[in-house]
Motif scaffolding. Structure first.
Motif, short mmCIF file in Angstrom:
data_model
loop_
_atom_site.label_atom_id
_atom_site.label_comp_id
_atom_site.label_asym_id
_atom_site.label_seq_id
_atom_site.Cartn_x
_atom_site.Cartn_y
_atom_site.Cartn_z
N VAL A 138 39.00 -8.76 -2.76
CA VAL A 138 38.44 -7.65 -1.33
C VAL A 138 37.08 -8.18 -1.04
N LEU A 139 36.52 -8.43 0.01
CA LEU A 139 35.41 -8.73 0.05
C LEU A 139 35.13 -7.69 1.13
N ARG A 140 33.54 -7.35 1.22
CA ARG A 140 32.94 -6.45 1.06
C ARG A 140 30.82 -6.28 2.06
N PHE A 141 31.52 -6.23 3.39
CA PHE A 141 29.87 -6.95 4.25
C PHE A 141 29.02 -5.22 4.52
N ASP A 142 27.85 -5.82 4.33
CA ASP A 142 26.91 -4.66 4.69
C ASP A 142 26.99 -4.78 5.98
N LEU A 143 26.88 -4.19 6.97
CA LEU A 143 26.80 -4.10 8.09
C LEU A 143 26.22 -3.14 8.63
N PRO A 144 25.26 -1.99 8.62
CA PRO A 144 24.62 -0.57 8.71
C PRO A 144 24.64 -0.34 10.16
N GLY A 145 24.83 -0.19 11.46
CA GLY A 145 24.37 -0.56 12.94
C GLY A 145 24.85 -0.86 13.75
N VAL A 146 25.95 -1.31 13.31
CA VAL A 146 26.17 -2.47 14.53
C VAL A 146 28.10 -2.22 15.09
#
Length: 142
Positions: A43-51
């Motif tokens: 499992v990969l988690r990418f932070d993309l707030p406001g996208v």
């Protein structure tokens, strides 16, 4: 015991240098990622707030998972910007996948500013119990 002095200027310089280096190596924008390996999947988690979720693109090609997203600036006529620290533009991240992962069954979901990508482990790569032969049975030849 180790004694050191703390220089706030040096700490701030190192923090800013690290931030700029990350931006330079990621095409201008940072996309932090966490990855975990479990028995059944990765499992990969990418932070993309406001996208905007519509701007997110996840592809896999010849064992390379690519994630890209775009955050647009929002300017209004009545506003004058005096601070601009949030990275804008296109974010891109590439991850090389092991041959033990099933790239045909990748799943992705975007919730609360975090893109989660699940990649199943192939059956042949999962941990399995090996039977131990006991005395009286045919012995293995080394």
């Amino acid at each position: 015991m180790l004694l050191t002095t703390i220089d706030p200027f040096i700490q701030e310089f190192e923090r800013q240098f690290d931030r700029l280096a990350r931006q330079a190596f990621n095409g201008g924008a940072v996309m932090p990622m966490d990855g975990v390996r479990r028995d059944e999947d990765v499992v990969l988690r990418f932070d993309l707030p406001g996208v905007n979720p519509d701007s997110i693109d996840v592809t896999v090609d010849r064992g390379v998972l690519s994630v890209s997203a775009r955050r647009e600036e929002q300017d209004f006529d009545s506003e004058r910007r005096f601070v601009a620290e949030r990275p804008m533009g296109t974010f891109t991240r590439r991850v090389y996948l092991s041959e033990h992962l099933d790239s045909d069954k990748i799943e992705a979901a975007y919730t609360d500013g975090v893109l989660t990508v699940r990649i199943p482990v192939l059956e042949r790569a999962k941990p399995r119990k090996i039977e131990i032969l006991r005395s009286g049975l045919k012995a293995l030849k080394a």
